[in-house]
Motif scaffolding. Structure first.
Motif: not given
Length: 215
Positions: A91-97, A99-103, A105-111
């Motif tokens: 869950q901690f990774l899912w909730d930090n999508l 942050m992951q996208c920023g690391m 360089g991937v466009p972020y879209m909420p899930v």
């Protein structure tokens, strides 16, 4: 119905998203119910392949919550009405999508949040499959085993002559080694292994020839 009398599952695996994660469709040829595993991008492609097979998605399941394995999960839920499933320890990774996208360089879209937590030895909604908790790449990494078809979806736990990296959030080498030896290498040697990236492999070949973890 006797599961041994059922026809082979529909199975199609193809790379999606910015990091080319393998997305897999598992479909029951009789009921036309389907599971989508790791929709990491390209929801329009996933929907097109489901339509070709005439399948209706009942659940969207995840081997783990690294960004490349669930970027399109929200869109897939919206398009299909299917529920999202994940092991709670990721869950901690899912909730930090974001942050992951920023690391990466991937466009972020909420899930949206997962609808249900996966548990070890849990029956899946299609194909007499079972969820196996195989931590190590991430704390909540799951593999999905379909014994009637000798099919193992291993995510980023086991690759063709490789294993998942353990230097990201929550990864641990001793844990992934234990998961592979105790949870995967005890399955049918003739099983086809669908990996998280790249080509399929055969479980018996990995048991003998994987340079990182051998049976």
């Amino acid at each position: 119905m006797n599961p041994t009398a059922t026809p082979a599952l529909i199975r199609e695996t193809f790379p999606v998203g910015p990091l080319q994660c393998n997305c897999t469709i598992i479909g029951d040829p009789l009921t036309k119910k389907a599971i989508v595993v790791d929709p990491g991008g390209n929801p329009e492609l996933i929907m097109a392949r489901l339509e070709v097979h005439g399948l209706k998605v009942v659940s969207i399941i995840h081997t783990h919550a690294h960004l490349d394995h669930f970027l399109a999960s929200g869109q897939m839920k919206e398009l299909t009405g299917a529920t999202l499933h994940l092991h709670k320890e990721d869950q901690f990774l899912w909730d930090n999508l974001e942050m992951q996208c920023g690391m990466f360089g991937v466009p972020y879209m909420p899930v949206p949040a997962p609808d249900q937590w996966l548990s070890d030895d849990q029956a899946l909604d299609c194909g007499y499959g079972v969820a196996l908790h195989t931590p190590g790449h991430t704390p909540g990494s799951m593999s999905f085993w379909f014994p009637q078809d000798k099919l193992l979806i291993a995510g980023d736990t086991l690759f063709k002559r490789g294993i998942g990296r353990t230097d990201l959030w929550g990864g641990d080498y001793a844990t992934i080694e234990r998961s592979i030896k105790q949870r995967l290498y005890c399955l049918d040697e003739d099983a086809t292994v669908v990996t998280g990236h790249g080509a399929d492999t055969r479980l018996g070949d990995e048991m003998r020839d994987n340079p990182f973890v051998r049976a």
